[in-house]
Design an enzyme around this catalytic site. Structure first.
Site, mmCIF file in Angstrom:
data_model
loop_
_atom_site.group_PDB
_atom_site.id
_atom_site.type_symbol
_atom_site.label_atom_id
_atom_site.label_comp_id
_atom_site.label_asym_id
_atom_site.label_seq_id
_atom_site.Cartn_x
_atom_site.Cartn_y
_atom_site.Cartn_z
ATOM 1 C CB THR A 69 -0.932 -0.005 1.223
ATOM 2 O OG1 THR A 69 -1.736 -1.185 1.169
ATOM 3 C CG2 THR A 69 -1.836 1.211 1.258
ATOM 4 C CE LYS A 114 1.637 -7.099 5.445
ATOM 5 N NZ LYS A 114 1.133 -7.437 4.092
ATOM 6 C CE1 TYR A 156 3.182 -8.172 2.153
ATOM 7 C CE2 TYR A 156 4.738 -6.556 1.292
ATOM 8 C CZ TYR A 156 3.442 -6.966 1.515
ATOM 9 O OH TYR A 156 2.395 -6.178 1.106
#
Length: 297
Positions: free
Chosen positions: A47, A163, A135
């Site tokens: 994001t 994550k 990630y």
């Protein structure tokens, strides 16, 4: 580390059309989540459009965010890059600046093998000394971390968390159990994918890496706190209340919706980096309507 538990808020990174970070706007974005009491700020995530920013701009963003939060919450910062040597330098920059940890994606143009990702992660961890969160974001990288690979990496010094994209409610318990069985005790398993995050937390997830929390920390905190307290009904009720926002995320991507929301709220004027286009005007109208209906605007 607190950036691997609770709620981590992931803001956009406002930039000029030429890719220069608007540090004043970024300060306005990271301050409110810190004041609201999130457990960490996730700077330069997907994001935060990390992949579209030069190394110098990433450092400018990091310095501005660190100054704005003034040690109130730790910063988890994206250090992903196509080249291993560049990811090492980004992780070294983050450590030198004072970030608490790095978020390392398996970025690629040529599809990567598990052995290549293992060597990449090992090099970044070993040469930077920065604690790293894996990630796993196959929607953008087109590489998926299997439980076996996460288990191998979790035994390297400095690899302390993952994550992972939260699956649907019917699959989240099995997904979490598979990861938990693969990693050592104390290794943090956290989740992204805002609309499924409540169920992931209730299934045992240690952290929610939240896009919506970058602008709307309070309702996200209510979900996270209810889940942490074992209040499944409360977490699900709060999550259901945000379903109109989650529907927009699913339909148009959370990144595009958050850019539109930031402008509607008057936080900043910024467009996503090209070739990503802002949402069309009818969708922007939907975003404004949903924010008013939810009491977020």
């Amino acid at each position: 580390m607190s950036c691997f538990s609770g709620l981590s808020a992931f803001p956009i990174t406002p930039t000029s059309p030429g890719g220069q970070v608007d540090t004043q706007a970024l300060r306005r974005l990271v301050g409110p989540p810190a004041e609201a009491g999130v457990d960490s700020i996730g700077l330069l995530g997907s994001t935060g459009t990390y992949a579209y920013l030069a190394r110098s701009e990433r450092r400018r963003a990091l310095d501005a965010a660190l100054d704005a939060v003034a040690s109130r919450v730790p910063l988890l910062v994206g250090v992903g890059a196509l080249r291993t040597d560049e990811a090492v330098r980004l992780a070294q920059d983050a450590k030198a600046a004072g970030a608490a940890a790095g978020l390392l994606a398996a970025m690629s143009y040529t599809p990567l093998t598990e052995d290549e990702v293992f060597a990449h992660v090992a090099a970044v961890a070993g040469e930077s000394g920065l604690p790293l969160c894996l990630y796993d974001n196959p929607a953008t990288t087109h590489f998926r971390f299997t439980p076996a690979l996460v288990g191998r990496l979790a035994r390297l010094p400095g690899i302390v968390a993952v994550k992972s994209p939260a699956p649907e409610a019917s699959a989240v318990a099995a997904h979490h159990a598979a990861l938990r069985a693969a990693v050592p005790d104390g290794f943090s398993i956290g989740y992204s994918g805002d609309w499924n995050a409540a169920e992931a937390l209730l299934a045992g997830g240690a952290a929610w890496y939240g896009v919506a929390a970058g602008l709307f920390p309070e309702p996200c905190l209510r979900i996270a706190q209810a889940a942490r307290a074992g209040d499944a009904a409360g977490a699900r009720t709060e999550n259901a209340r945000l379903e109109p926002l989650w529907a927009l995320f699913r339909a148009h991507s959370s990144l595009r919706i958050m850019y539109a929301a930031a402008e509607i709220l008057g936080v900043c004027r910024a467009a996503p980096p090209r070739p990503i286009l802002p949402v069309a005007e009818p969708v922007r109208g939907e975003v404004a309507t949903v924010l008013r209906q939810l009491g977020l605007a």
